[in-house]
Motif scaffolding. Structure first.
Motif, short mmCIF file in Angstrom:
data_model
loop_
_atom_site.label_atom_id
_atom_site.label_comp_id
_atom_site.label_asym_id
_atom_site.label_seq_id
_atom_site.Cartn_x
_atom_site.Cartn_y
_atom_site.Cartn_z
N ALA A 32 45.74 11.58 -23.18
CA ALA A 32 44.86 12.75 -23.16
C ALA A 32 43.42 12.35 -23.39
CB ALA A 32 45.32 13.75 -24.22
N ALA A 33 43.20 11.43 -24.32
CA ALA A 33 41.84 10.98 -24.62
C ALA A 33 41.21 10.30 -23.41
CB ALA A 33 41.85 10.03 -25.81
N MET A 34 41.95 9.41 -22.78
CA MET A 34 41.41 8.66 -21.64
C MET A 34 41.14 9.59 -20.46
SD MET A 34 41.08 5.65 -22.84
CE MET A 34 40.74 4.67 -21.37
N LYS A 35 42.01 10.57 -20.29
CA LYS A 35 41.82 11.53 -19.20
C LYS A 35 40.61 12.42 -19.47
CE LYS A 35 44.28 15.12 -16.63
NZ LYS A 35 45.59 15.85 -16.50
N GLU A 36 40.47 12.85 -20.72
CA GLU A 36 39.38 13.75 -21.10
C GLU A 36 38.03 13.04 -21.08
OE1 GLU A 36 38.27 15.07 -25.32
OE2 GLU A 36 39.71 16.58 -24.63
N GLU A 37 38.00 11.81 -21.55
CA GLU A 37 36.73 11.10 -21.69
C GLU A 37 36.28 10.43 -20.40
OE1 GLU A 37 37.33 9.95 -26.41
OE2 GLU A 37 37.91 8.53 -24.85
#
Length: 239
Positions: free
Chosen positions: A60-65
């Motif tokens: 989720a972090a990699m997708k969001e950032e």
């Protein structure tokens, strides 16, 4: 970015509520310190190591950032600091799909392959019923693909025998059933299944209505059909 309260950040993917299981729930001040430059990440990493949704969190972090640098990332997420996540992004990290997303992607890919196969078969001149059976697509979908390709209806300009062979199937107990809609158009002439079977079996157009003589509703075995003339002849013989 919001701080943690009783859940992981509200801005993250909520699919299946994976954040409900996050080990960091309620530890916002620890995972998103107000002065991150001087904060240690050792304790956060220790907690992340035993988190059951660590991979979901990192994805989720990699997708969001996206591809932003470490200065536009915040907090320890998925066990990695902003600098470590930025490094992953530079090396082309691709977040693993959620199981439901992977399943949906696989189903979409299968449908796309089936449609492409249908296009190839239709362009080869294969009839709709054969294309549907080969690809697993419904006849309506195959028909729409045919229309999209600008190809004529598969049952136009065909012989009665061709259409009968494509749709009439033996039942294994001496009868035949009709596979598909009950109407076929051949060279502009519209036939019902029983009319077409009669033409194939007797080599002529039926006189009046065609009726089943075997007692099996829907049977299209030509030898089990009779038109008005044949019924009258049978009555005369019986008399």
């Amino acid at each position: 970015m919001k701080l943690y309260h009783r859940r992981a950040p509200e801005g993250l993917d909520r699919r299946d509520d994976w954040r409900d299981f996050a080990a960091c729930a309620g530890l916002g001040d620890l995972f998103l310190p107000r002065d991150e430059r001087n904060a240690s990440s050792a304790e956060q990493k220790r907690i992340c190591a035993g988190c059951p949704v660590k991979t979901d969190c990192l994805n989720a972090a990699m997708k969001e950032e996206g591809s932003v640098d470490q200065f536009r990332r915040a907090g320890v997420r998925g066990g990695l600091t902003p600098t470590e996540r930025a490094g992953l992004a530079r090396y082309g990290y691709v977040p693993a799909p959620h199981p439901e997303e992977a399943k949906a992607d696989a189903e979409l890919s299968a449908r796309q392959k089936a449609r492409e196969q249908a296009r190839q078969l239709l362009q080869e001149g294969r009839p709709d019923v054969e294309v549907a059976a080969t690809t697993g697509l419904c006849r309506t979908t195959v028909g729409r693909i045919r229309e999209g390709l600008g190809l004529p209806n598969s049952y136009h300009a065909r012989t009665p025998q061709d259409a009968f062979n494509e749709r009439a199937k033996p039942t294994g107990d001496g009868h035949m059933k009709w596979d598909g809609t009950n109407a076929v158009t051949i060279n502009g002439r519209r036939y019902t299944a029983s009319q077409l079977a009669f033409v194939v079996g007797y080599g002529r157009e039926p006189d009046g209505s065609v009726m089943v003589t075997c007692g099996r509703l829907g049977c299209v075995d030509p030898s089990h059909l009779a038109d008005q003339t044949m019924r009258e002849q049978a009555k005369a013989v019986a008399a």
